[in-house]
Motif scaffolding. Structure first.
Motif, PDB file in Angstrom:
ATOM      1  N   PHE A 672       0.676 -15.956 -25.524  1.00 61.08           N
ATOM      2  CA  PHE A 672      -0.674 -16.432 -25.871  1.00 61.08           C
ATOM      3  C   PHE A 672      -1.479 -15.217 -26.307  1.00 61.08           C
ATOM      4  CE2 PHE A 672       0.695 -20.113 -23.599  1.00 61.08           C
ATOM      5  CZ  PHE A 672      -0.091 -21.164 -24.066  1.00 61.08           C
ATOM      6  N   ARG A 673      -2.201 -15.380 -27.410  1.00 63.24           N
ATOM      7  CA  ARG A 673      -3.025 -14.258 -27.906  1.00 63.24           C
ATOM      8  C   ARG A 673      -4.444 -14.754 -28.162  1.00 63.24           C
ATOM      9  NH1 ARG A 673       0.640 -10.532 -29.958  1.00 63.24           N
ATOM     10  NH2 ARG A 673       2.640 -11.495 -30.479  1.00 63.24           N
ATOM     11  N   PHE A 674      -5.387 -13.882 -27.916  1.00 63.42           N
ATOM     12  CA  PHE A 674      -6.739 -14.196 -28.397  1.00 63.42           C
ATOM     13  C   PHE A 674      -7.400 -12.938 -28.949  1.00 63.42           C
ATOM     14  CE2 PHE A 674      -7.801 -13.222 -23.942  1.00 63.42           C
ATOM     15  CZ  PHE A 674      -8.975 -12.503 -24.042  1.00 63.42           C
ATOM     16  N   THR A 675      -8.290 -13.164 -29.910  1.00 67.42           N
ATOM     17  CA  THR A 675      -9.003 -12.035 -30.526  1.00 67.42           C
ATOM     18  C   THR A 675     -10.505 -12.202 -30.302  1.00 67.42           C
ATOM     19  OG1 THR A 675      -9.182 -13.233 -32.611  1.00 67.42           O
ATOM     20  CG2 THR A 675      -7.339 -11.704 -32.396  1.00 67.42           C
ATOM     21  N   VAL A 676     -11.198 -11.075 -30.252  1.00 72.19           N
ATOM     22  CA  VAL A 676     -12.664 -11.079 -30.142  1.00 72.19           C
ATOM     23  C   VAL A 676     -13.186  -9.990 -31.083  1.00 72.19           C
ATOM     24  CG1 VAL A 676     -14.611 -10.985 -28.543  1.00 72.19           C
ATOM     25  CG2 VAL A 676     -12.360 -11.557 -27.685  1.00 72.19           C
TER      26      VAL A 676
END
Ligand code: ADP
Length: 700
Positions: A672-676
């Motif tokens: 799982f990846r998330f960007t900000v």
């Protein structure tokens, strides 16, 4: 057609191709020019025509046709000048050499072309003078400069056939001046602008027009059609038409003034030709001069009055129209709109506002609106409004406004200063949006996010107990040991100090665990602050580690060097990471112990965002479920709620970021990846990035 003509639908349709129409237009022009020539030449007793009508006809034709077609009309005047019987019979033409006729043709044609070109260049619409400035330009070019310039050449031609140069100059000049002041505006306004200028063609107005025309004809007849006096133009009855002329100019604008001047011109020219009225007994030269003066002094002020009134009416009309447009727009807009003046008092509320508050416009105007604002919010509202108003700054405020049913609703009010086109400040305009539903939805979402966090922490009870138990038991053991030491006759002080130090360290550890858990448990609004993503992630991994060791999961961490700061809410982002870690551990619960490995990484991905990824070696996600796992209530777990990932995604989206899942290429587990987005600058030493080093140091 000319630019002006383009806007005159009726005539432009008439003058447009097919060719037959153009031929008809040309014939019409020829007839008009012939008549004008005839009339101009009819001053048989004058040395030169005091009223050179053909110039007006030619100029109007040149203004109304396309510039490239002008030559057709110019050439069309030549046969009339050379061969018409009136020309041959006139005192000027009679016995005049051909060169003289050609010279006057050339002078008049050049003058017409020059004036038409100049008016096209300097006026927005060369066939309609809407303002005093435009009328001034018309007068300067057509009535003053062109006649004065052309008079030098005309007088030279006349001088060559025996006239006195300066007398000829004066007569030529005045003849041109008068015709452009009297006849040209009349042709332009009556033939091409009358419908537009008379905006109220009601029956009453038409009757008024007929009455005026009859009155003018009567007074003009009285003034010019009798031979009873010998007192010249000073005689009072020559002024009878004046009130009616001004009446026409005031009530009917330029068409009225032009019409009035046309009537008085017809009578006065007729009187001059027949030596009646004010021209009785005068010599031909004096008659021409008297007629010119007489008409000039009446036409000029009249046009000025008409244009001034027309300009004012145009401005008022424009204002009314734009106000009407604004009102319609404001009333149909699905928002609450208000406007205030320079004294801060409100002068307008749209229908939306009035329907919302259930009050009348009169009740709301001025400061009346304040009665509907919640008493707790009023002072703040007024302060923001006044401060922004004084600084001419836009503002935004939220307050509660009482609805027609008595319920207070949250309103978002955005105000901006209003300025005229000239930059003059004229007050404020605001648009207020009902936020209550949005607020309720937001609160519900916050509640849900909080609930899902609590549910997640519920899973961590064992870890929490462990985190607290460990230091507490150590403190107990150390306290017992201390007790034993204190019962000795000579207490070993070094050991005692060490025990006290251990108790202190364990106590700090327990407090830190409680602080971090409390931070996660607490319900709070989102607070976006500059954050170091490494520190944020490290803190939550530290919390999860207790549970991980209980489950036999090995959590590895990889933090990027010199992370860019992001703007975010630490607790909410930690909730996302914790959710991903717990899901990853769940997915590996059936793995061999040696294969329960979780990798948590942060990296700068070079696209202006920081990326956090959680990679497990679990059972993976069937490809058809890769996007469904983010749906609310989607779960494959027996006791799952299926809201963790959907909450995680909405938190990431609130940070303007993206969260997604992909199965690992080696076929083992999911990442799982998330960007900000970053704050677009690197952290300095004093900023939170330093904190990450502490955590990392503590961790290793
Ligand atoms: P819950 O954990 O209550 O089921 P979530 O929204 O957190 O709710 O997860 C939804 C579903 O997504 C899980 O039931 C599971 O099927 C799937 N899922 C989440 N994370 C993973 C993972 N790391 N590996 C495999 N499946 C996962």
């Amino acid at each position: 057609m000319s630019r002006g003509m383009g806007s005159e639908g009726r005539l432009s349709r008439f003058l447009q191709p097919p060719a037959l129409r153009q031929i008809a237009v040309f014939c019409f022009f020829e007839a008009a020019f012939y008549l004008a020539y005839l009339y101009g030449m009819s001053f048989s007793q004058a040395c030169a025509s005091p009223f050179w009508f053909p110039d007006a006809v030619l100029l109007c034709a040149l203004l109304l046709t396309r510039p490239r077609n002008g030559w057709v009309f110019i050439l069309g005047t030549l046969p009339i000048r050379l061969f018409s019987p009136i020309a041959q019979g006139s005192p000027i033409a009679q016995g005049s050499p051909m060169w003289f006729l050609l010279a006057t043709f050339a002078i008049d044609s050049a003058k017409g072309l020059a004036v038409a070109t100049a008016l096209r260049v300097f006026l927005k619409n060369p066939i309609r003078m809407g303002t005093v400035k435009e009328f001034g330009i018309f007068c300067l070019v057509a009535v003053l400069l062109a006649p004065a310039g052309s008079a030098f050449f005309g007088a030279a031609a006349l001088h060559a056939i025996g006239r006195d140069y300066w007398t000829a100059w004066e007569q030529w000049f005045m003849g041109d001046v008068l015709v452009h002041l009297v006849l040209t505006p009349a042709i332009l306004y009556w033939l091409f602008n009358s419908r537009r200028e008379m905006r109220m063609p009601r029956i009453r107005k038409s009757l008024e027009g007929v009455f005026l025309a009859v009155g003018l004809i009567l007074t003009c007849w009285l003034a010019f059609s009798t031979r009873l006096n010998t007192m010249g133009i000073l005689e009072t009855r020559y002024y009878f038409p004046m009130p009616l002329l001004f009446w026409a100019a005031i009530r009917f604008g330029m068409p009225g003034a032009c019409g009035g001047v046309a009537i008085i011109t017809i009578f006065s020219v007729d009187a001059a030709i027949h030596g009646r009225g004010p021209f009785y007994g005068e010599s031909p030269a004096d008659t021409a001069f008297s007629l010119q003066q007489f008409l000039l002094l009446r036409a000029a002020p009249l046009y000025l009055v008409a244009i001034l009134i027309q300009q004012k009416e145009n401005a008022e009309h424009f204002l009314r129209e734009s106000e009407e447009r604004f009102r319609t727009m404001a009333d149909t807009a699905p928002v609450l709109i208000w406007m205030s003046g320079t004294d801060k008092l409100c002068v307008f509320f749209n229908r939306g506002w009035l329907e919302f508050t259930g009050r009348t416009l009169e009740q709301e105007l001025g400061n009346g609106w304040a009665e509907s604002v919640h008493p707790e919010d009023l002072r703040r509202c007024v302060d923001i409004y006044h401060t922004s108003f004084n600084a001419r700054q836009p503002f935004e405020m939220e307050y509660r406004l009482r609805r027609y049913d008595g319920e207070f609703r949250w309103i978002l009010d955005r105000g901006i200063p209003r300025y005229t086109a000239g930059g003059k400040f004229i007050g404020y305009a605001g648009m207020a949006i009902d936020l209550t539903d949005r607020r309720l939805a937001e609160e519900a979402r916050q509640d849900l996010i909080h609930a899902s966090r609590l549910a997640m922490l519920g899973e961590l009870t064992a870890m929490i107990a462990h985190e607290l138990n460990q230091p507490l038991s150590a403190i107990l053991v150390n306290a017992d040991a201390m007790n034993v030491l204190l019962n000795l006759q000579i207490a070993p002080m070094d050991e005692a100090r060490q025990i006290v130090e251990d108790i202190r360290r364990d106590d700090l550890r327990a407090s830190e665990a409680i602080r971090r858990i409390r931070a996660l448990v607490r319900k709070r609004e989102m607070e976006m602050l500059p954050l170091d993503i490494n520190a944020t992630v490290a803190e939550v991994v530290w919390l999860a580690k207790g549970d991980a060791s209980r489950r036999g999961v090995d959590i590895r961490e990889e933090y990027c060097e010199n992370p860019h700061l992001i703007r975010g809410d630490v607790v909410h982002l930690q909730q996302v990471v914790l959710n991903l870690i717990l899901n990853g551990m769940d997915a590996m619960k059936d793995n061999e112990k040696a294969e329960r490995c979780l990798l948590v990484r942060t990296l700068r991905n070079g696209e202006g965002t920081m990326e956090v990824s959680v990679r497990d070696c679990g059972h993976g996600i069937p490809s058809e479920n890769l996007s469904r796992v983010f749906d609310s209530f989607f779960t494959t777990k027996q006791n799952g709620m299926g809201i963790g990932l959907s909450m995680a995604r909405s938190i990431v989206q609130l940070h303007a970021g993206r969260l997604w899942a992909e199965n690992n290429s080696d076929g083992k587990g999911t990442t799982f990846r998330f960007t900000v987005p970053t704050l677009a600058r690197r952290p300095t030493q004093r900023e939170p990035a330093a904190k990450s080093k502490e955590y990392l140091a503590e961790k290793t």
